[in-house]
Write a protein that holds these residues in place. Structure first.
Motif: not given
Length: 164
Positions: A82-100
């Motif tokens: 699957a493309p990296t955009s389909e990983t739980a990591f990418a999906k969670s970054i996109n749903r979050s309000q920011g990255v720490l």
């Protein structure tokens, strides 16, 4: 799983840690990017200092891969082919309000492919209000944490106040 009467017992269901602790869905407020090069206690110390500066409390959901992903079913988090955009990591970054980001004292964080991926996702986010912030231990005093925040932290009056 044992065999009883010639039939195999169903396999036990496995869970992500958050599924066992949370009372309901927890959309991520902050995606925590780290390399596991530091002890968990160091990670907690960095997150607590970030929380103090940003003023968030117990209702703030932090997405940490080892606790959010079912470690027995990682194919769900990182689907094969699957493309990296389909990983739980990418999906969670996109749903979050920011990255720490929580780099370690030796800089191993900066050599990890997944940390580079998470940083790239954060810095290329198509949102003006998407902060990428960093909390790191002082190299000379591991009990002291330095945090780089986007904008002002709670208690800051204005940008000039940060210089004091």
């Amino acid at each position: 799983a044992g065999v009883a009467g010639g039939t195999r017992a169903p396999a036990a269901r496995t869970y992500a840690l958050v599924e066992l602790l949370a009372t309901g869905p927890q959309p991520p407020t902050w995606f925590v990017s780290h390399s596991w090069a530091d002890p968990v206690a160091s990670m907690v110390k960095k997150v607590r200092e970030h929380a103090r500066l940003k003023g968030y409390g117990a209702d703030t959901a932090l997405w940490v891969c080892a606790y959010a992903n079912n470690q027995h079913e990682l194919a769900d988090a990182i689907p094969e082919h699957a493309p990296t955009s389909e990983t739980a990591f990418a999906k969670s970054i996109n749903r979050s309000q920011g990255v720490l980001a929580l780099p370690d004292a030796k800089g191993i964080y900066f050599t990890r492919a997944w940390c580079a991926f998470e940083t790239a996702m954060a810095l290329s986010a198509d949102r003006d209000d998407f902060p990428y912030e960093v909390a790191a231990a002082d190299p000379e005093d591991v009990n002291k944490v330095h945090v780089l925040v986007d904008g002002l932290g709670t208690g800051d009056v204005d940008a000039d106040d940060k210089a004091k």
